[in-house]
Write a protein that holds these residues in place. Structure first.
Motif, short mmCIF file in Angstrom:
data_model
loop_
_atom_site.label_atom_id
_atom_site.label_comp_id
_atom_site.label_asym_id
_atom_site.label_seq_id
_atom_site.Cartn_x
_atom_site.Cartn_y
_atom_site.Cartn_z
N GLY A 26 46.66 21.85 25.57
CA GLY A 26 47.07 20.48 25.82
C GLY A 26 48.37 20.21 25.11
O GLY A 26 49.26 21.07 25.11
N MET A 27 48.54 19.06 24.49
CA MET A 27 49.81 18.83 23.82
C MET A 27 49.72 18.86 22.31
O MET A 27 50.71 19.06 21.63
N LEU A 114 59.52 21.72 39.22
CA LEU A 114 59.47 22.63 38.06
C LEU A 114 58.28 22.34 37.15
O LEU A 114 57.81 23.22 36.42
N LEU A 115 57.79 21.10 37.20
CA LEU A 115 56.63 20.74 36.38
C LEU A 115 55.31 21.12 37.04
O LEU A 115 54.26 21.08 36.41
N ASP A 116 55.38 21.47 38.33
CA ASP A 116 54.17 21.79 39.09
C ASP A 116 53.67 23.19 38.75
O ASP A 116 54.27 24.20 39.15
N LEU A 123 56.07 25.46 32.40
CA LEU A 123 57.07 24.48 31.98
C LEU A 123 56.44 23.10 31.78
O LEU A 123 55.67 22.64 32.61
N GLY A 124 56.83 22.45 30.69
CA GLY A 124 56.43 21.07 30.44
C GLY A 124 57.66 20.19 30.36
O GLY A 124 58.78 20.65 30.64
N ASN A 125 57.46 18.97 29.97
CA ASN A 125 58.54 17.99 30.01
C ASN A 125 59.78 18.37 29.19
O ASN A 125 60.91 18.25 29.66
N TYR A 127 60.89 21.40 28.16
CA TYR A 127 61.64 22.56 28.64
C TYR A 127 62.29 22.32 29.99
O TYR A 127 63.39 22.81 30.25
N VAL A 128 61.65 21.53 30.85
CA VAL A 128 62.29 21.22 32.13
C VAL A 128 63.60 20.46 31.89
O VAL A 128 64.64 20.79 32.47
N ASP A 129 63.57 19.47 31.02
CA ASP A 129 64.81 18.73 30.74
C ASP A 129 65.89 19.63 30.14
O ASP A 129 67.06 19.54 30.50
N GLU A 130 65.49 20.49 29.22
CA GLU A 130 66.46 21.38 28.58
C GLU A 130 67.04 22.38 29.57
O GLU A 130 68.22 22.71 29.52
N ILE A 131 66.20 22.87 30.46
CA ILE A 131 66.65 23.84 31.47
C ILE A 131 67.60 23.18 32.47
O ILE A 131 68.66 23.71 32.78
#
Length: 233
Positions: A26-27, A114-116, A123-125, A127-131
DNA sequence: GGCAGCCTGGTT
DNA sequence: AACCAGGCTGCC
């Protein structure tokens, strides 16, 4: 316990008997292993005492926000057949062909795809933004409009960002700790996550925020273009 | 495809 | 006291 396996965000502890513990942290979840007794802690939901020869080891699952889960499987075959069959290829090893196959037919915003986890696992929130920042792509760009050359670059950046984050022990924003209990340090290399309103490290424009796919999203409206160009360096 | 809801602790 | 973050499920 004999072996560890992972796909995306899911982890398997495979026992010597072949039986498996599949878990998702989880987180705010963590697992800790130590020799002998463990100091008491709050929010521990599962605790195992493992015997190896004369040594007792403790394995503990702690999860303050209870977003994690775990389930028991008879074998790895069972894990592959159930939970893991629903996951896309692992983000750490995603190939440009695999990524292209997912992006090609979807009109959804790039970030949402990318979050799917069924398309790309891991990938989570953050890493998607950073990528997306490093790839110079707008989070709301329609997936199918990303040109092949840019997709291949996006796949490479995805692998690189994750590999670097793993190398640094992940991003410790609040709860995350490495398996040894240390803080990660990838947060020191964040370009956008948690930096709303601060100047873009590349062009100085104040970073923007917006909800994309029900997730807080931070991006640079100048560096991340909505209409990607083939051949961008 | 969107969105509420799950849950806790930190922040406002 | 209200709000927010986060991953994922389940319901439109």
């Amino acid at each position: 316990m004999l072996e560890l396996h992972r796909k995306g965000k899911q982890l398997v502890l495979e026992m010597r008997s072949g039986s498996c513990l599949l878990l998702h942290l989880g987180m705010s979840g963590s697992i800790r292993v130590c020799v002998g007794e463990m100091e008491p802690e709050s929010h521990v939901h599962a605790l195992w005492q493992l015997q190896r020869d004369a040594v007792t080891m403790s394995l503990r699952h702690r999860d303050p926000r209870r977003f994690g889960w775990l389930e028991s499987h008879a074998s790895m075959a069972s894990v592959h057949a159930s939970a893991w069959s629903a996951l896309g290829p692992d983000a750490l090893e995603i190939s440009s062909e695999q990524l292209a196959a997912s992006l090609r037919e979807s009109r959804r915003p790039l970030k949402s795809l990318l979050l799917d986890q069924g398309r790309i696992a891991g990938l989570g929130n953050i890493y998607v933004d950073e990528i997306l920042f490093r790839a110079g792509l707008h989070p709301e760009c329609a997936s199918h409009r990303v040109p092949p050359g840019v997709v291949s670059r996006l796949a490479r950046i995805t692998r690189e960002v994750l590999a670097r984050a793993v190398e640094l022990g992940g991003s410790t924003i609040r709860d995350h700790r490495t398996v040894e209990g240390a803080w990660g340090s990838f947060q020191d290399e964040h370009r956008v996550y948690g930096r709303v309103g601060l100047p873009c490290r590349v062009c100085g424009t104040p970073l923007s925020t917006r909800q994309v796919s029900q997730r807080t999203t931070v991006f640079c409206r100048r560096c991340q273009s909505r209409t990607p160009q083939e051949g961008r360096p």
